[in-house]
Design an enzyme around this catalytic site. Structure first.
Site, mmCIF file in Angstrom:
data_model
loop_
_atom_site.group_PDB
_atom_site.id
_atom_site.type_symbol
_atom_site.label_atom_id
_atom_site.label_comp_id
_atom_site.label_asym_id
_atom_site.label_seq_id
_atom_site.Cartn_x
_atom_site.Cartn_y
_atom_site.Cartn_z
ATOM 1 N N ASP A 49 -26.368 0.849 56.384
ATOM 2 C CA ASP A 49 -26.593 1.551 55.908
ATOM 3 C C ASP A 49 -27.242 0.779 53.551
ATOM 4 O O ASP A 49 -27.473 1.796 53.206
ATOM 5 C CB ASP A 49 -25.751 2.936 55.494
ATOM 6 C CG ASP A 49 -25.895 3.884 56.583
ATOM 7 O OD1 ASP A 49 -26.656 3.633 57.534
ATOM 8 O OD2 ASP A 49 -24.213 4.566 56.713
ATOM 9 N N TYR A 162 -18.817 8.040 50.307
ATOM 10 C CA TYR A 162 -17.350 8.171 49.604
ATOM 11 C C TYR A 162 -17.341 9.550 49.491
ATOM 12 O O TYR A 162 -16.124 9.535 49.576
ATOM 13 C CB TYR A 162 -17.715 6.915 48.167
ATOM 14 C CG TYR A 162 -16.419 7.011 47.473
ATOM 15 C CD1 TYR A 162 -15.301 6.651 48.513
ATOM 16 C CD2 TYR A 162 -16.755 5.866 45.667
ATOM 17 C CE1 TYR A 162 -14.224 6.695 47.487
ATOM 18 C CE2 TYR A 162 -15.508 6.446 45.502
ATOM 19 C CZ TYR A 162 -14.483 6.139 46.108
ATOM 20 O OH TYR A 162 -13.346 5.714 45.393
ATOM 21 N N LEU A 164 -16.761 11.748 51.630
ATOM 22 C CA LEU A 164 -16.222 11.973 53.098
ATOM 23 C C LEU A 164 -15.069 11.757 52.642
ATOM 24 O O LEU A 164 -14.259 12.521 52.825
ATOM 25 C CB LEU A 164 -17.168 12.108 53.792
ATOM 26 C CG LEU A 164 -16.507 12.684 55.572
ATOM 27 C CD1 LEU A 164 -17.052 13.796 55.353
ATOM 28 C CD2 LEU A 164 -17.731 12.180 56.624
#
Length: 260
Positions: A49, A162, A164
């Site tokens: 990611d 970040y 979450l």
């Protein structure tokens, strides 16, 4: 159809520095051919990611669609790695359009530095002292003082990252809202953040900046010892991620909300 030579689709392959990503890039280039990134109709990014975000920042000016394949660790933004039928996968892929955030950060001497964030803009304390922030939305003070480790504004695309982890909400891509999420709030202790209209302008004023220095980060671009930070969505910039048919970004976001 097994090679780019038999297709009008011009593909650029790029990879992170992980050995498995570079090996995959070399194998795919040998099989499908490759063009430079500035000549490509689509970019295939091989990594995790973090590398997907890096690639999207690279094509910010050209807006070339990016199809990620996971040769990293998490891979929430990536498709499964498979060498076969790549042309067909790209031709049938669904599109997810995202708009980045612009961060304007004022430093100690009043200079302004700007950056773009695909995931989030985050403010973080720099020392053992908690940060103290005043938060305004569209020029109206909404929180006079937040004592915390930090605070962030997340896009829908970044809401599963970040945001979450900081217990912020997961946001569907088409919801046209932003998440304003505190990081380890101390006072007011019960404040859990807010959902804001996507066109909202958020302003953070750093209280006691000398005693409680704060840094601001737009994805990987960091400004230290800021005095004020403004965040707004750049609707004029549209970035496109491609996902395999039946594996849309919307489906991944929905599934994540039911993950144990």
């Amino acid at each position: 159809m097994s090679s780019a030579a038999s297709s009008d689709l011009r593909i650029a392959f790029t990879a992170s520095d992980r050995p498995e990503a570079m090996s995959a890039r070399d194998s795919l280039k040998a099989r499908y051919g490759s063009v430079p990134m500035d000549q490509a109709d689509v970019i295939v990014a091989l990594g995790g990611d973090g590398f997907m975000l890096e690639t999207l920042h690279t094509v910010m000016d050209r807006r070339t669609p990016v199809f990620g394949m996971n040769r990293g660790s998490v891979g929430f933004l990536m498709n499964d790695y498979e060498e076969d039928n790549l042309i067909e996968r790209l031709s049938g892929a669904g599109r997810a359009v995202i708009h980045p955030l612009q961060m304007d950060a004022w430093g100690e001497t009043g200079q302004v530095q700007s950056g773009l964030a695909i995931n989030e803009v985050s403010l973080l304390r720099q020392t053992r002292q908690s940060a103290k922030l005043r938060i305004s939305v569209d020029d109206r003070v909404r929180l006079e003082e937040l004592s915390c480790d930090g605070c962030l504004v997340a896009t829908a695309a970044g809401s599963t990252a970040y945001n979450l982890s900081a217990h912020g909400p997961i946001i569907p891509l088409d919801s046209r809202v932003l998440a304003l999420t505190p990081i380890s709030a101390f006072r007011p202790r019960r404040w859990r953040g807010a959902l804001l209209p996507h066109q909202a302008k958020v302003c953070f004023e750093i209280l006691e900046p000398d005693k409680r220095p704060v840094s601001a980060t737009a994805d990987s671009f960091e400004v230290r010892r800021v005095s004020k930070v403004e965040v707004r969505e750049r609707r004029d910039i549209a970035l496109t991620m491609l996902f395999d048919a039946g594996r849309s970004f919307e489906e991944r976001v929905l599934a994540e909300q039911f993950a144990s």
